[in-house]
Scaffold this active site. Structure first.
Site, PDB file in Angstrom:
ATOM      1  CD  GLU A 167      -3.037  -1.108   2.208  1.00  0.00           C
ATOM      2  OE1 GLU A 167      -2.938  -0.272   3.114  1.00  0.00           O
ATOM      3  OE2 GLU A 167      -4.007  -1.885   2.097  1.00  0.00           O
ATOM      4  CD  GLU A 351      -4.062  -5.818   3.338  1.00  0.00           C
ATOM      5  OE1 GLU A 351      -4.832  -4.996   3.879  1.00  0.00           O
ATOM      6  OE2 GLU A 351      -2.835  -5.747   3.406  1.00  0.00           O
TER       7      GLU A 351
HETATM    8  C1  FCB Z   1      -4.804  -2.202   5.292  1.00  0.00           C
HETATM    9  C2  FCB Z   1      -3.459  -2.626   5.840  1.00  0.00           C
HETATM   10  C3  FCB Z   1      -3.523  -3.692   6.890  1.00  0.00           C
HETATM   11  C4  FCB Z   1      -4.694  -3.506   7.804  1.00  0.00           C
HETATM   12  C5  FCB Z   1      -5.963  -3.315   7.016  1.00  0.00           C
HETATM   13  C6  FCB Z   1      -7.194  -3.175   7.853  1.00  0.00           C
HETATM   14  O1  FCB Z   1      -4.713  -0.904   4.830  1.00  0.00           O
HETATM   15  O2  FCB Z   1      -2.646  -3.098   4.798  1.00  0.00           O
HETATM   16  O3  FCB Z   1      -2.291  -3.693   7.561  1.00  0.00           O
HETATM   17  O4  FCB Z   1      -4.442  -2.450   8.661  1.00  0.00           O
HETATM   18  O5  FCB Z   1      -5.845  -2.182   6.204  1.00  0.00           O
END
Ligand code: FCB
Length: 440
Positions: A167, A351
């Site tokens: 990210e 994610e």
């Molecule tokens: C993302 C992150 C992860 C976690 C989730 C909820 O942005 O990569 O580490 O904090 O959000």
């Protein structure tokens, strides 16, 4: 769950994701100090000033945690390597215990038939490098390539995939413009530099791994659907600008060798000298792109300094983070990224998940909302597949409840409940539902 494995292509992979600082226990095994430790130790930054010193104690409990992955019938595990655990000073002499830890972890995954998907950096910058300006200092790109060679020299022969940085938007904007993550800065010049250097470091690390003969290299970016808060032209423009610095900046750098004009309106005077010459490194060819997706934001214009807008609360159902649940945004990003940037490159949802209160009662956690959330987002993935988008896998965030950064241990994202008093693990209903859906 409303799906089973059979609803997806044969080669579609299911995984769970975690990150080093959020689960390992940074106080163990000779890891060096990071900017998250000092950020957390500064009043007002983190709920109850909590830090990752113990976290889930995954450093000692990793074998049982890998058994949990296996028990959920997952195929692949996305984890990260802590720079400060491997190189406590950020540069120089490696910590043998740190290298041994990741070595054991990779072998432990392979023994259980799980594919190791590594992220090199998930936010715990070694403090000595933060002292030298961290992501604001161009030298970070060379140091990051050295770290990459050190850790991949040990595990690179056995990992299934690797991505340099989790990210970039969070490393850049969230941490240097909004000040919500370490190093907690609010400075446009720092932000412009960090956002460029993070891509440069992505490129140097990718080149280093290619030179070592590694394959299946990608990048992991996060995306938020930006919707105008009202029907007016100003709100539309505000949402477009949010979309530009959040969703388009990094993709434009990685796949086109340029940055969006709308972002350069704010950044141009603050960019580091010679930035235009770095795109050859930044554009190092990739084998896949990972998308992290959670929510959308409603954006309203305001009269403040650039970017001149703010978020307003939206009407959709929300998770415990206050994030609106909007699975259509995932469909939007999968189709848009494929059409406008990656053009046929494999895509992974690296994610996706939600935080919920998740109370432990009589040894069980009924987290039906998480089951519904995962179902809805996997339905969006299936729609994207039907449209011909090459989505190759889906990782839920996260395997375990963990250290949710500035929100401390309050926000529970896990398939597995962690009691932070005794560190006991209890698989939630979502874990059991996923295990059933993915049974072969
Ligand atoms: C993302 C992150 C992860 C976690 C989730 C909820 O942005 O990569 O580490 O904090 O959000």
């Amino acid at each position: 769950m409303q799906f089973t494995r059979a609803d997806f292509p044969d080669d579609f992979l299911f995984g769970a994701a975690t990150s080093s600082y959020q689960i390992e226990g940074h106080g163990f095994g000779g890891a060096g100090p990071t900017h998250w430790d000092s950020f957390a130790a500064t009043p007002g930054n983190v709920v109850r000033a909590e830090n990752g010193a113990v976290a889930c104690d995954h450093y000692h409990r990793w074998a049982a945690d890998l058994d949990l992955l296996r028990g959920a019938n997952l195929d692949v595990y996305r984890f990260s390597t802590s720079w400060a655990r491997v190189l406590p000073e950020g540069t120089g002499t490696p910590n043998p215990e740190g290298l041994d830890f990741y070595d054991r972890l990779v072998d432990g995954l392979l023994e259980r038939g799980l594919k190791p998907a590594v992220t090199l950096y998930h936010w715990e910058l070694p403090a000595p490098l933060a002292d030298k300006g961290g992501w604001r200092n161009r030298d970070i790109a060379g140091h990051f390539a050295d770290f990459t060679e050190t850790i991949m020299g040990r595990i690179g022969d056995r990992v299934w995939s690797a991505a340099p940085i989790n990210e970039p938007w969070c490393v850049g904007w969230l941490s240097h413009f909004l000040g919500q993550h370490a190093p907690g800065m609010r400075d446009i010049r720092a932000t412009a530099r960090a956002m460029h250097h993070v891509l440069l470091a992505h490129g140097t690390a990718t080149q280093a791994m290619r030179a070592m003969g590694m394959t299946n290299l990608g990048a992991v970016c996060n995306f938020e659907f930006a919707a105008p808060a009202d029907q007016g032209a100003e709100a539309a423009r505000a949402a477009r600008l949010y979309d530009a610095y959040y969703n388009r900046f990094f993709l434009s750098g990685l796949f086109r060798g340029e940055y969006p004009d709308a972002v350069m309106e704010g950044f141009a005077p603050h960019m580091p000298a010679g930035w235009q010459d770095d795109f050859e490194v930044i554009r190092a060819p990739l084998d896949w792109l990972g998308l992290n997706y959670y929510t959308r934001k409603l954006i309203a214009p305001d009269a403040g300094a650039w970017p001149g807008h703010h978020e307003v609360a939206g009407p959709l159902p929300k998770t415990a983070m206050g994030w609106e649940i909007h699975p259509d945004g995932l469909l939007h990003f999968l189709t848009w990224v494929d059409r406008d940037f990656t053009r046929g490159l494999p895509l992974y949802v690296t994610e996706n998940g939600m935080a919920a209160p998740d109370l432990l009662r009589d040894g069980a956690v009924d987290d039906q909302p998480r089951i519904d959330y995962i179902d809805a987002h996997l339905a969006a993935v299936r729609q994207a597949l039907d449209l011909g988008v090459p989505v190759k896998g889906y990782f839920t965030w996260s395997l375990l409840d963990n250290y949710e950064w500035a929100l401390g241990y309050d926000k529970r994202f896990g398939l597995v409940h962690v009691d932070f008093d005794n560190l006991e693990r209890t698989p939630k209903a979502s874990y059991h539902a996923l295990a059933r859906a993915l049974a072969r």
